[in-house]
Design a protein around this motif. Structure first.
Motif, short mmCIF file in Angstrom:
data_model
loop_
_atom_site.label_atom_id
_atom_site.label_comp_id
_atom_site.label_asym_id
_atom_site.label_seq_id
_atom_site.Cartn_x
_atom_site.Cartn_y
_atom_site.Cartn_z
N TRP A 57 0.55 -1.47 -0.30
CA TRP A 57 -0.32 -0.31 -0.28
C TRP A 57 1.15 1.92 0.34
O TRP A 57 1.14 1.39 0.84
N PRO A 58 1.58 1.75 -1.40
CA PRO A 58 2.56 3.17 -1.77
C PRO A 58 1.85 4.07 -0.73
O PRO A 58 2.69 5.12 -0.61
N ASP A 59 0.40 4.10 -1.17
CA ASP A 59 0.08 5.35 -0.92
C ASP A 59 -1.30 6.46 0.07
O ASP A 59 -0.64 6.96 0.15
#
Length: 289
Positions: free
Chosen positions: A43-45
């Motif tokens: 979940w890089p965002d």
């Protein structure tokens, strides 16, 4: 075992059983770091603080899935997947296909890079070896994960025996676990010192099983339960005559009969635990592995 010219024991113990996670290896720090890295990868965002919070949540295991693993109710992989699913729900993360597998793929290399041995471990092992004391590891984690941690920390050849939850299909605090560990170690329970970081699951359970338990209460952050109940845990240890140490450096004198005395356990009425108290209902839980 050390002996004098008359063949009499010169050390109070013949065996030493050591918990692994957060006793020998800083598993908490490694798990939080690895969980944070895995969340960031999937979940890089989301914000970095969410990465850390979710990684910490995975380690703390508020759903108690690790306890279910130690009692034989869940397989290791099932337990880990349940913790990932709960973490996703708790932090409102978006659904990801095959999330448990992908989480573990990102988690493993980060965990490997984060594992470290506590600085006081090697000296204690050297003292025990020099005194002729047989040393074993006793952990509630599974065999594969434990072997990996011991290899990463340089301890793969350090023990006479390594007993995990896989050995009997259940783990501490069941007294049969401690009895079997002593059998594997080749030492009588009453001649065995057992050290771990959980007062109930390690020290008190060992004491009730006829060993001599020592509670290792390392300084630094712990799980919310451990912080909240620190005073209660201390009182519990004292009530049962369990030594409380903050470092394995304090275990050496107990083990070899040096400056600290051998632990004494208060004797209670028949049918009750040491000190005459039936004690709490012990679960196998701690912030999970």
């Amino acid at each position: 075992m050390g002996e004098n010219a008359a063949g009499e024991a010169t050390t109070p113990f013949d065996g030493l059983l050591l918990d692994v996670d957060d006793t020998l290896v800083d598993t908490r720090a490694a798990m939080v770091a690895a969980g944070t890295a895995a969340v960031a990868a999937l979940w890089p965002d989301v914000a970095p603080e969410v990465h850390r919070a979710a990684g910490t949540h995975f380690h703390q295991d508020p759903g108690g899935y690790f306890t279910k693993f130690t009692t034989g109710e869940m397989a290791f992989a099932e337990m880990r997947a349940a913790r990932v699913a709960e973490m996703v729900r708790a932090h409102g993360l978006t659904e990801v296909a095959d999330v448990a597998t992908r989480f573990e793929e990102a988690y493993r290399p980060a965990f490997r890079d984060s594992v470290r041995l506590f600085e006081d471990v090697e000296d204690l092992l050297e003292q025990a070896t020099a005194a002729g004391i047989r040393v074993g590891a006793l952990t509630n984690s599974d065999e594969r994960a434990t072997a990996h941690k011991l290899e990463l920390s340089g301890l793969s050849q350090a023990f006479v025996t390594v007993m995990t939850t896989d050995t009997l299909g259940f783990g501490k605090p069941d007294p049969r676990v401690f009895a079997h560990a002593c059998e594997l170690l080749g030492v009588a329970p009453e001649r065995t010192l057992c050290v771990g970081d959980h007062v109930e699951v390690d020290a008190l359970a060992a004491t009730r099983a006829g060993l001599h338990g020592v509670w290792l209460r390392r300084p630094g952050p712990g799980s919310p339960r451990r912080e909240e109940l620190a005073a209660d845990d201390e009182a519990l240890a004292r009530a049962h005559g369990i030594p409380v140490v903050s470092s394995l450096a304090e275990v050496g004198p107990i083990l070899t009969g040096g400056h600290a005395s051998r632990p004494e356990r208060p004797r209670g009425p028949a049918g009750l635990g040491p000190g005459g108290a039936s004690g709490p209902d012990l679960g196998g839980g701690r912030a999970g592995r």
